[in-house]
Structures are given as structure tokens and as C-alpha cells.
Scaffold this active site. Structure first.
Site, short mmCIF file in Angstrom:
data_model
loop_
_atom_site.label_atom_id
_atom_site.label_comp_id
_atom_site.label_asym_id
_atom_site.label_seq_id
_atom_site.Cartn_x
_atom_site.Cartn_y
_atom_site.Cartn_z
N GLU A 23 0.82 -1.22 0.00
CA GLU A 23 0.00 0.00 0.00
C GLU A 23 0.86 1.27 0.00
OE1 GLU A 23 -0.70 -2.61 1.87
OE2 GLU A 23 -2.78 -3.18 1.44
N HIS B 96 -11.07 -5.23 9.33
CA HIS B 96 -11.64 -5.08 7.98
C HIS B 96 -13.03 -4.43 8.02
CE1 HIS B 96 -8.58 -8.17 7.39
NE2 HIS B 96 -8.60 -7.91 6.10
#
Lengths: 331, 344, 336
Positions: C73, C142
Site C-alpha cells: 500500500e 476489515h
């Protein structure tokens, strides 16, 4: 009586731009450390060997000493560290006085640095890559065993070594004279800079002198070897000059740099006697030594002479074969 | 920028000039900081000049670079104007960033200079992105990231090189190994002895060059640029160099001695290159002295002009956040300024 | 129904589609319109996106423009910033907003600051798409709702639409914007349907709220999933309480005027947003109203959100912590 073996491991790995421009192989410091560990293990074939390791600033030598087999007495040479080729020369000068054999892990340049001050002490030179002429690409354990056999006198050094030739270089310029020394090859290149040192482009080669010549080698000695074979321990050498643009010459195939098969045209070549000069007038260029650009020349006269005063290189295979013949390997 | 062709004598003199300019600029910046003239932090490039100039000389005018907190040298090497740089160091309105960035954030995107950067390791991902633009648009441009030995330990540097390698992006990664990550020696920060060895993990070429020799850096970057532009992907080059000053000005440097520094000063990049040019007849000692004097004067003028240049209007603090107009900023800023800010 | 279409609005044709399809349509139209636009992120290509948002785009635009990345990322967010600074218009997908911490350096110190630090001499036309929200048993790493971080942090715009139509219009604006926009998609409403304009010139300006339903008694400012739930609740309460529902759609910049105007009319305010309650989006909306409509307020402002805990795994626990229409109803009942 205790025997001493010196160990020189050049920590300056990974400086070869030919990894980028050609097919040069890679030997990182982890691989060198492992090879050095193998050398130390090989040395345990013989008894009562002390090992002195050249210190460096990178931590490589520290690791080698830390990881040494416990039954070997392994220490450092007491010397300052400059992180340059000077270290190899200083270590070799120490070994010249205090060692019975020396093992060198590096390339042609490291072996040359050691050769300058090692005198008559037998040298086991192990290549840590595949792009070298003088050092042997061989397992460290095998090389260590051979070094131990020669150092202890189990195999007499006189019968197990060859004397490698060298090349003396004298550069005369308006601004003064310089002398340097090559081991296997000295070249004159049409390039302005020392730069990244490697010989990048075969087109740059003006000529040179080699102390050995064989088509099985890479670089200038391989180029000369395409014309004539000259063994490393034969006195003298081979000088050659390539044809410049437009001139005629003998066409020769040569492996000039790893990954490059070039065709060059040789205007002149000559088998040289010991100390016979071969000269180049250089308006602007660089002198290369053992495959590395070393010295920039402007309006100079470069005189090259093969000299038979190189290091005594241990012939690893013949040492071990002879030791086997004498029953050394029977437990 | 003016592209330097270091293969020519003119190019060599220009390269020497840029190295001298960097040294003069940063030496001056160090003095000014010591005198309390400059606010903030300054990190000086003195000693490392051959890396910046050697690398930028191997680039084309449209190529990109990303820089570091030690960025003045990269700026000058890429052809930025020392006057506008000095103004930025003073926080003046005519500086490269109108005084908003300062020493650590000088940028000139039009010149391909994507910014000095206060975050160690943040530049390489940006270079990867610039290289991605070049690849997507099919432009003959290469992005070069300068970063220090300390940054090699940063995760995002690894990510950036891995991405560039995997996508064959036209990037060149140049590690300026100046032997210390802030105040800690490089061997205490990395388990590899040569930082270029990390290239093996990305399956790209990596090698170490003498960062005190401008010709070595130039040649290495030139080859790497050719490879990148040819669609063969990035190269990792480690240039071994040394910073003569501390990590920042005011650093007491307990981690090294004068003798440590002298070892490298003996191999000074400017002095040795100058000597080679003198030996080759490319420049005379007198011409060199003249060049040096000119540069010193240029830097003095830059300082004088920066000193007398106006500061930005305080209201400028509320400009440049967005291209679009954001009502919050005007509303809040007028509230805050109504509380006396205007007269401060 | 929104009226904030830009000039040049074409035929008023609409089509019922899901929130997910509306986003994909926006991506497709913008990639067709401008070849500098490209998408990169984890599994956005052949996989089609973990929530099937990018879908078949790779087939139309190829792997170069719908680009699968390594799981890096920080690396690809940085590459997005570098690409945006050099003439590209990247759309970077971060699979879950919970992963933004991994790359927040590139967002907060590069993306958000470059333009300002460089004196306005560079643009940063980058869009970051990411997912938020609990409800699917994805547990704490998440399921987070993190938009407040970026609505708070200067230099980025934070957009969080609640309907398919606004998703399309705002994403197109985000992509066309020369400023960095982080586009938060609540994954529980990906399947929610609505009428979406098919006009490829249809965009919605960032920074404008939408009154989704007019009412007289109380204003419910709801975001993302809470928009739909609040609208349903308003229908249920019809006849008892007249509820006005507003979707701010953009959290930064925030359309204070529309919110204030509504509260001036209703005198009561409930803020429903799935983020944690302390120091949050609710607080900012409430404060803006306090600053501008203090004397119109007839009752304390009510906040509906997550009680400063993470989203737990067990369906029972997850259901407990997530805000629902019932929580909005309770809040209304406290003040009406």
C-alpha cells in the site's frame, strides 16, 4: 611448531557495473562469508594452524572470525583499516613476515594488491565471481585444504606453486611520471575517465600487454589468447595493438567483457621477452590494470614491460592430487 | 535545466561549476544558520557533490528526480536557481515555494525536480509513480530517486523498488551512502555490507560506485538511464560518499571524529576532479580560482537579494491548500485573523 | 431527487443500478473520457476487485490502466502521488480503509502537503477509493469507518456518498478534480439500488449536501448506510414525526449551509454516522450547526454512531455496536 595462514577477503563487493552493462556475475558478501567459512573448515585438514584475517570496516571479517570453527585459532591482523586496496597490501606485507601461506578471496585486483607485498609466501587465490583471470573459481573448503597442506609444508611450496608474471607500467606525462603494476593485463583505452572502472566497450581498447594469454579467459588476456597462448608462469608476455578506424588488421574474435563476443582487428602483436618494453603514445586515454580502468593519461607515453616477479600461486588441484598420492587423505 | 555533457570539456567545466556552487551555497547556508539568520533546520550536502552532479549530468532535461531532506545539492545539480533557493531558505515570497516549504521542501516540478522531502524514504515511491506516468504515456523520460543509506531500511523504499522492478519502470534508484543514518553508522543499521546488494532481491542490477568520483557516478547513472529508457527496468546504484557536516547544522556529532572526516576529505570530490581537469589541461588553476570567485559572488548576491526580498503576506498562509476553493479555509481563517492575527 | 447536475446535462435518462455498478459506471466513463486516468490497487484487474467494483474494466482498458499491484500500500500509494504530480490522474484503490495506516505516510505527508508546501505550484489529481463499514463479520481489521481521520486532516477531500446516484456523480467529480480526494465506500450498501443518471456529463460538485427527504420536525444528517436506513425510518414514522433526511455526501468540504438551513427549519438535529463517537464527524457536524444555528435549536443535538469500540466479530456483538435505524429512532424520540 604452529603454522600461520593469512586470509584476505575483499569486502568491496558489488562494484562491477558490468552487472548492468553485461553478463557479469554477482558475488555478494554473504557468499564471501560462506566461502571464507569453507576455507577455515578446509584448513582443519591439517593440524596446528592459526589463521590471521585482514580486518575491514564493513563487518565482514568480524563475521568470519565469529563464525570460525572452534578448533581453529582465528584472529585479526593488527593493522589500521582504510577501506581501500591499501588494506590488502598492508595485510599482505604483514603476511610476508608472519604467514606460511595466504588465501585471497576476491578478484584480479585483490590478488594484484596482495601480490605487490606478499613476496614469496604461497598464495591461494579464490575467485568469488566468474569474471576473473587469475583467481580460481573453486570451492572454499577445497582451497582451504590445499592452503593448509602447503602452509604446513606437507606439500613443499616449490613443487606446488607457479610464479605468475606481472606487468610494469610507466606513464610519462608533462606533469610527471607514474609507475603502476598489473598482474595479468594492462590495457590502454580510448576513454576520458576512470569512471566506474570496468572496461565497458570493446571499441575503447587501443592495445595492451598481458602476462598470460588464453582464449579461455575473459578480457585482454583472452583477446591476446586468440592469437597466441602464453602460460602465466612463462617469462615475458604478449603485447598487442588494435587497428584504429580505417586501418587494416587481423580479425580476431574475443570475449572482451562478460556476455560480449566481439570481433576486433589487431594491427600488431608481439610475444615479449622478460622486461621487453611495448609502448603507446596516448593523447588522451586511460590505463586499465587487470580489467579495471586505473589511471587517466593526457599527452603521455605509456611503457609496458612484462616482469617475472609475480606471486607464487598455489596449484590447488596438483597439491591435493599429490597429497592423495602420498596417502594424506587416508584416515 | 541545462543538460551537461560531461564527455566534453565544456561539460566538465560546467560539472565542476555546479559542484562548486553546491559547496558554496551549502557552506554559506551553514554559516547563515549558525549566525541565526535562517529559521528551521538545514541539512547540508557538502562532501556529497559528486553524487548529485554526476547523476544529474547523466539525465536528460525532462527527466525527473526525487530528493531528500538533504536536497540543496540535488536542486543545483538539476539546474535550479540558487537565488530562488536562498530566498526559500529565508522564507521569502520569491522563493521556490513562496516561502511555504523552506530548505526541506524545495521543488520545481516543471524542471523535473519533484521535491526535497522531509520524510526519510518517501521519495522513491514518488519516483516510481513518475516513472509509471512516463511508461503509461510512452514518454522518453526516466525518474531518478536520490535517497540515503538510512532510507534503505525503510519499508516504502523496498516497496517502491519492487514495484518499479516488477513493472519494468524507467526508474533509477541512487543510494547516497554517506556512512551515517542521522547519527548512527551504516553498519549498525544494515546487515548487508554493500547496500547495492539489496538489488539482488528485486532481480535488477545493483552495484556500488565511488561517490567521490563524479565520472564514476555519471557513467553508472548514464548506463542505468539508458537501460531504464530502453524498457529494461530500474537499476540500484549505491554511491559511497561522505557528509562533511553533521546530520543537521548544530549536530554535535559524537558518533565520529575529525580524523574520520579527514579520511574522506583527502579524497574530496571537487578537489580531485579539479586536479584531473588541471592535469588534462581542461582548466588552469587561475581559471579555477576565477570560477570559484564568481560562484562565491553569485551566492553572496543571492543572500543579499534574499535578505532584502519581501516576506509573503501573512494572508498567504491560507492559500495553496487546494486547487478548488474550500469554504472552510476562508471561513476559519477569517475567524482566526479577526482575533488579532492580522496585526501580528 | 438531486438537482445539482452540472451544466450541459444531457437526456434525463436514468437506470436502476446498484451502488457498485454506479461506481463502475463512473470509472468506465472517466477512463473513456481521459486516457490519463488509470486504476491501480490490489486485485483490481482480472479478479475484478474484492467487492467486484472494478469488475470487467480490465477487459475494456487493459492491464496497464487497470493495474494489479503487489500488496504494497505504501509503495503504490506513493506511486499514485508521484504519477499524479507528473501528469497522470490515478485512482488508487485501498481494499479496506483499515489498511490506510500502512500507507498513511504517503497520504498525510506527500499527497496532502505537496501542493501547499510547494507554494501551489503543483497539482495532485489523485482519487483514493476505499471501503468502510461493519456488518459482514469481517471483524476489527476489515470493518472500520475511518473517514473522520481524513476529513480532519488538512489537504485532502473526504467524500462518503450514501446513494448510487451520488456515488456516480461524486466519483466522477473526484476523478476530474485537480485535488486529492479520498472516496469512502460503505461495503454494506454495494448492492443497494437506485436510479442513476446515464448522462456521461452528469457530475455532482464535491462539498454539496443533498436533502434526500424533506421534513419539518427533526433533521437527520445521515451518511453512507445510514442514509437508506434513515429514509426507511422516516417513511415508517410518517404521520407521527416529520423527518428531514440529509446526506452530506462530502465530509470535507462540508456543506454547512444546507445543514444549517434545515436545522433552522426543524430545530432538532440527529447525526447518524458509523464512525466512533468521540472527536468525530458527528462532533464536527454538530459544532457547525451550533456555530450557525444555535438559537434555532430546540433540543440537544443527538449523535448516533459507534460507542468508541472496534467492530467485533460475533454477529451478536457486531450487531450490538453498529448504528441502525432503531438507534436513530431512539435518538429522535429523545428530542421530539
Amino acid at each position: 611448531m604452529t603454522t600461520t595462514v593469512g586470509l584476505v577477503v575483499n569486502p568491496a563487493a558489488g562494484r562491477d557495473i558490468r552487472r548492468l552493462t553485461g553478463g557479469a556475475s554477482v558475488s555478494n558478501n554473504y557468499a564471501k562469508r560462506r566461502t571464507a567459512g569453507c576455507v577455515l573448515a578446509g584448513l582443519t585438514l591439517v593440524e596446528d594452524v592459526d589463521v590471521l584475517v585482514m580486518p575491514d570496516s564493513s563487518g565482514l571479517a568480524d563475521r568470519i572470525v565469529d563464525d570460525a570453527p572452534s578448533d581453529l585459532d582465528v584472529g585479526f591482523v593488527d593493522m589500521p583499516v582504510s577501506a581501500s586496496g591499501r588494506d590488502s597490501r598492508n595485510a599482505a606485507a604483514h603476511f610476508e613476515q608472519h604467514a606460511d601461506a595466504v588465501v585471497v578471496l576476491g578478484g584480479d585486483g585483490t590478488t594484484r594488491d596482495v601480490a605487490q607485498t606478499i613476496g614469496d609466501v604461497p598464495v591461494v587465490s579464490i575467485s568469488t565471481g566468474t569474471n576473473n583471470v587469475v583467481p580460481t573459481p573453486i570451492d572454499g573448503t577445497v582451497a582451504g585444504a590445499a592452503a593448509g597442506l602447503v602452509a604446513t609444508g606437507a606439500i613443499p611450496a616449490d613443487e606446488a606453486t607457479i610464479r605468475h608474471g606481472t606487468i610494469e607500467v610507466d606513464v610519462e606525462k608533462a606533469t610527471g611520471a607514474t609507475s603502476i603494476r598489473g598482474l595479468a593485463t594492462v590495457g590502454v583505452l580510448d576513454r576520458a575517465f576512470v569512471g566506474t572502472r570496468a572496461i565497458l566497450d570493446p571499441e575503447d581498447i587501443v592495445g595492451g600487454v598481458v602476462s598470460r594469454a588464453s582464449p579461455a579467459e575473459i578480457g585482454l588476456s583472452g583477446l591476446a589468447g586468440g592469437l597466441v597462448t602464453h602460460r602465466p608462469d612463462e617469462p615475458g608476455g604478449v603485447g598487442f595493438r588494435l587497428a584504429r578506424e580505417g586501418a587494416t588488421g587481423t580479425r580476431v574474435h574475443g570475449i572482451t567483457v562478460p556476455g560480449t563476443l566481439s570481433e576486433v582487428r589487431v594491427a600488431d602483436y608481439q610475444v615479449l621477452d622478460d622486461e621487453e618494453p611495448y609502448t603507446f603514445e596516448v593523447p588522451r586515454g586511460v590505463v586499465s590494470v587487470d580489467g579495471e580502468r586505473e589511471h587517466e593519461v593526457q599527452d603521455g607515453l605509456v611503457t609496458l614491460r612484462p616482469v617475472s616477479d609475480g606471486p607464487r600461486l598455489v596449484q590447488i588441484e596438483s597439491v591435493l592430487e599429490r597429497a592423495a598420492h602420498e596417502g594424506y587423505f587416508r584416515a | 535545466m541545462v543538460v551537461i555533457d560531461i564527455e566534453t570539456e565544456d561539460g566538465q567545466r560546467e560539472a565542476l561549476r555546479r559542484m562548486l556552487t553546491i559547496r558554496a551555497f551549502d557552506t554559506k547556508a551553514g554559516d547563515l544558520f549558525a549566525d541565526g539568520e535562517l529559521p528551521g533546520f538545514v541539512h547540508l550536502y557538502v562532501g556529497e557533490e559528486a553524487v548529485g552532479v554526476g547523476a544529474c549530468s547523466a539525465l536528460e532535461a525532462d527527466d525527473y528526480i526525487t530528493s531528500t531532506h538533504r536536497g540543496h545539492g540535488h536542486c543545483i545539480a538539476k539546474g535550479l536557481d540558487p537565488k530562488k533557493m536562498m530566498s526559500e531558505l529565508y522564507g521569502k515570497a520569491d522563493g521556490y515555494c513562496n516561502g511555504k516549504g523552506g530548505s526541506m521542501h524545495i521543488a520545481d516540478v516543471d524542471a523535473g525536480m519533484l521535491g526535497a522531502n522531509g520524510i526519510v524514504g518517501a521519495g522513491p515511491p514518488l519516483a516510481t509513480g513518475a516513472a509509471l506516468t512516463a511508461q503509461l504515456k510512452g514518454e522518453d523520460k526516466v525518474a531518478l530517486a536520490f535517497f540515503g543509506d538510512g532510507a534503505v531500511a525503510q519499508g516504502q523504499v523496498h516497496e517502491a523498488i519492487n514495484i518499479a522492478a516488477t513493472w519494468d519502470l524507467p526508474a533509477v534508484f541512487v543510494v547516497e551512502n554517506n556512512q551515517y543514518g542521522e547519527g548512527t553508522p551504516v553498519e549498525k543499521q544494515h546487515n548487508v555490507q554493500n547496500l547495492s546488494e539489496t538489488a539482488e532481491a528485486y532481480n535488477i542490477p545493483g552495484f556500488t560506485v565511488d561517490g567521490m568520483d563524479i565520472t564514476a557516478v555519471y557513467e553508472a547513472v548514464k548506463e542505468a538511464r539508458n537501460r531504464a529508457a530502453d524498457g529494461q527496468g530500474p537499476t540500484l546504484i549505491e554511491a559511497e560518499t561522505y557528509r562533511y557536516h553533521g546530520h543537521f547544522e548544530g549536530d554535535q556529532q559524537p558518533y565520529r571524529t575529525e580524523e574520520d572526516i579527514d579520511i574522506w576529505k583527502d579524497r574530496d570530490a571537487i578537489e580531485s576532479f579539479k586536479q584531473r581537469l588541471v592535469d588534462a589541461g581542461t582548466i588552469t588553476e587561475d581559471e579555477f580560482d576565477e570560477m570559484k570567485a564568481e560562484i562565491d559572488e553569485q551566492i553572496e548576491t543571492a543572500v543579499e537579494e534574499a535578505k532584502s526580498a519581501p516576506y509573503p503576506d501573512p494572508s498567504e498562509a491560507y492559500e495553496d491548500m487546494f486547487n478548488a476553493t474550500v469554504p472552510e479555509i476562508s471561513q476559519f481563517s477569517s475567524q482566526m485573523r479577526a482575533d488579532g492575527g492580522e496585526d501580528r | 431527487m438531486s438537482t445539482e447536475t452540472t451544466s450541459g446535462t444531457g437526456p434525463a435518462d436514468t437506470q436502476e443500478m446498484t451502488f457498485r455498478e454506479a461506481i463502475r459506471l463512473a470509472l468506465r466513463e472517466e477512463m473513456e473520457r481521459d486516457e490519463d486516468v488509470f486504476i491501480m490497487g490490489e486485485d483490481v484487474g482480472k479478479f475484478g476487485g474484492v467487492y467486484e467494483v472494478t469488475g470487467d474494466l480490465v477487459e475494456q482498458f487493459g492491464e496497464a490502466r487497470v493495474r494489479d499491484t503487489p500488496i504494497s500500500e505504501a509503495g503504490f500509494m506513493g506511486a499514485g502521488v508521484g504519477a499524479a504530480a507528473t501528469g497522470s490522474r490515478p485512482i488508487v484503490e485501498i481494499m479496506f480503509s483499515d489498511f490506510i495506516g500502512v500507507c498513511s505516510e504517503q497520504i498525510i505527508n506527500q499527497m496532502a502537503k505537496n501542493r501547499y508546501m510547494f507554494g501551489g505550484k503543483t497539482e495532485m489529481p489523485i482519487t483514493v477509493r476505499t471501503t468502510e463499514g461493519g456488518g459482514s463479520g469481517a471483524a476489527s481489521q476489515h470493518s472500520g469507518t475511518l473517514h473522520t481521520w481524513f476529513a480532519h486532516f488538512p489537504g485532502v477531500m473526504a467524500v462518503a456518498p450514501g446513494t448510487p446516484e451520488s456515488a456516480k456523480g461524486l466519483l466522477k467529480s473526484a476523478i476530474r478534480s485537480d485535488d486529492p480526494v479520498i472516496f469512502f465506500e460503505n461495503k454494506e450498501i454495494y448492492g443497494q439500488t437506485g436510479e442513476v443518471p446515464l448522462d456521461e456529463n452528469y457530475t455532482l460538485p464535491i462539498g454539496e449536501a443533498n436533502v434526500e427527504r424533506e421534513g419539518e420536525d427533526v433533521t437527520v444528517v445521515a451518511t453512507q448506510r445510514m442514509v437508506g436506513e434513515s429514509l426507511e425510518l422516516a417513511e415508517e414514522l410518517d404521520g407521527q414525526v416529520s423527518v428531514e433526511v440529509i446526506d452530506p455526501r462530502s465530509l470535507y468540504p462540508l456543506d454547512t449551509d444546507t445543514l444549517v438551513e434545515s436545522v433552522k427549519k426543524t430545530g432538532r438535529l440527529v447525526i447518524a454516522d458509523e464512525s466512533p463517537l468521540s472527536y468525530g464527524t458527528h462532533a464536527e457536524i454538530g459544532m457547525r450547526v451550533m456555530e450557525n444555528a444555535f438559537f434555532s435549536l430546540d433540543a440537544p443535538i443527538q449523535r448516533v454512531g459507534v460507542a468508541d469500540v472496534h467492530i467485533p466479530f460475533s454477529p451478536v456483538l457486531e450487531d450490538e455496536v453498529l448504528p441502525h435505524a432503531s438507534d436513530v429512532e431512539a435518538a429522535i424520540n429523545r428530542i421530539v
